[in-house]
Design an enzyme around this catalytic site. Structure first.
Site, short mmCIF file in Angstrom:
data_model
loop_
_atom_site.label_atom_id
_atom_site.label_comp_id
_atom_site.label_asym_id
_atom_site.label_seq_id
_atom_site.Cartn_x
_atom_site.Cartn_y
_atom_site.Cartn_z
N ASN A 95 -54.84 -31.15 40.21
CA ASN A 95 -56.16 -31.30 39.58
C ASN A 95 -57.24 -30.43 40.21
OD1 ASN A 95 -56.90 -32.55 41.95
ND2 ASN A 95 -57.18 -34.58 41.08
N LYS A 96 -56.88 -29.50 41.09
CA LYS A 96 -57.89 -28.67 41.75
C LYS A 96 -58.24 -27.46 40.87
CE LYS A 96 -58.21 -31.65 44.94
NZ LYS A 96 -57.36 -31.89 46.08
#
Ligand SMILES: *Cc1c(COP(=O)(O)O)cnc(C)c1O
Length: 387
Positions: A186-187
């Site tokens: 999710n970065k």
């Protein structure tokens, strides 16, 4: 519910990434090899500083652990960090038998309060781990100043901060001892799982390279290409298994090429949110200082005093209409392990506690459309309207 679920985060993976991974699979070299090496040099080139050493690892957690290990942090030492973070920032200190001193945040930026750092420095303090919360740079001039005056190391947890700038310089190029980026799913860019340790300190980089692969004094790729017997290696320490695979590095090579475009998309989404949410009882996230870049990893709003529902109800109502939200973070001082080990109470962290009770991370990812933003805003308005 007619619309499909709008997630809180989504990776942005295209045909280039898929082709690069397929190329790796066909090459016969699937673990750490030429692509991991190229990913490291491309990352240094991205940061634009020839003096930087980049060490690819299989998570940011691994990178933080390696950085602190290389700096000699151990039992009896204390490391200062923010309570308003993910547990990985602090747990690595415990891996090494050292202790954590948690500090409150600035109520506006949610970044660690430099005055709070100064207040808890003791003879045992060895290092500070600032976190660039949500992708907004922590107050690095003040933090580096405290560190200099008390002779402390600084390891930046830059899991949110690619690309972020401080004083116009990219995070990763500042005067700290090491900086660690995350490529978790999710970065702002992803390798599935992965991380990068960046440092100007050649001996720190060398130690991290050895410790990331079992304490072997030369890594596997060198062994199979250099002019020494290919079977020979030396173990100089009980190291870890923290190397990044070439499959993951293949993703990273292509994601890195797009990371500025991703940032521009996220910045556009942040601006669209700002307009669409302006009339609602929400406190919007701060902008970076003039001339600086925010990675916009997260778009975190706070329910304002005029809001008539609580945070939990807000998230439930958003979820009921198919919109994923999250909370960053349940602060460490509330987590059983940290709370009980150090006898922590919410009163010791008033800014983080108040933020936690009111904050929501809205959906934010590079592929969000203007229509998605409008849908979130409409849902937020409806959620806040119904008492
Ligand atoms: C994601 C994250 C980490 C850990 O990153 P991994 O690559 O999953 O190990 C550390 N710190 C913060 C603030 C994070 O958000």
């Amino acid at each position: 519910m007619s619309d499909s679920f709008l997630p809180f985060a989504l990776p942005d993976i295209g045909d280039d990434e898929i082709a690069e991974v397929v190329d790796t699979l066909k090459s016969g070299w699937v673990t750490t090899g030429p692509k991991a090496k190229r990913f490291e040099s491309d990352f240094a080139a991205f940061l634009g500083d020839r003096d930087l050493h980049c060490v690819a690892v299989n998570s940011a957690t691994a990178g933080l652990h390696l950085a602190l290990e290389a700096l000699g942090i151990g039992p009896g030492d204390e490391v200062i960090t923010t309570t308003h973070t993910f547990t990985a920032t602090a747990e690595v200190v415990r891996y090494l038998g050292a202790d954590v001193r948690l500090v409150d945040i600035d109520a506006r930026t949610f970044n660690i309060d430099p005055a709070g750092i100064e207040a808890v420095v003791t003879q045992r303090t060895k290092a500070i781990i600032p976190v660039h919360y949500g992708g907004l740079a922590a107050d690095m001039p003040a933090i580096l100043d405290v560190a200099r005056r008390h002779d402390l190391k600084v390891v930046e947890d830059a899991a949110h901060a690619l690309p972020t700038t401080s004083g116009g310089a990219l995070i990763g190029t500042l005067d700290s001892d090491a900086t660690v980026f995350s490529f978790y799913a999710n970065k702002t860019m992803t390798t599935g799982e992965g991380g990068m340790l960046v440092t100007r300190n050649a001996s720190l980089a060398e130690r991290a390279r050895v410790m990331r692969l079992h304490g072997i004094s030369r890594d596997a790729f060198d062994r199979f290409t250099a002019k020494v017997p290919s079977w020979y290696y030396e173990i100089i320490a009980p190291g870890f298994k923290y190397n990044l695979t070439d499959i993951a590095a293949a993703l990273g090579l292509q994601q890195l090429r797009k990371v500025r475009l991703f940032q521009q998309s996220r910045q556009r989404i942040a601006a669209a949110y700002r307009g669409a949410l302006a009339s609602l009882p929400l406190v919007l996230p701060p902008e970076p200082l003039p001339g600086d870049m925010h990675s916009w990893h997260l778009f975190v709003v706070r329910l304002g005093d005029a809001a008539t529902i609580g945070r939990d109800a807000f998230i439930e109502r958003m979820f009921a209409v198919g919109i994923g939200c999250s909370v960053h973070y349940v602060p460490l001082h509330l987590q059983p392990y940290w709370r009980d080990r150090y006898g922590l109470t919410p009163e010791q962290f008033p800014a983080s506690q108040r933020a936690y009770e009111r904050l929501v991370s809205l959906p934010m990812y590079s592929r969000m459309s203007e229509a998605d933003v409008a849908r979130v805003a409409t849902a937020a308005q409806a959620a806040l309207a119904g008492a």
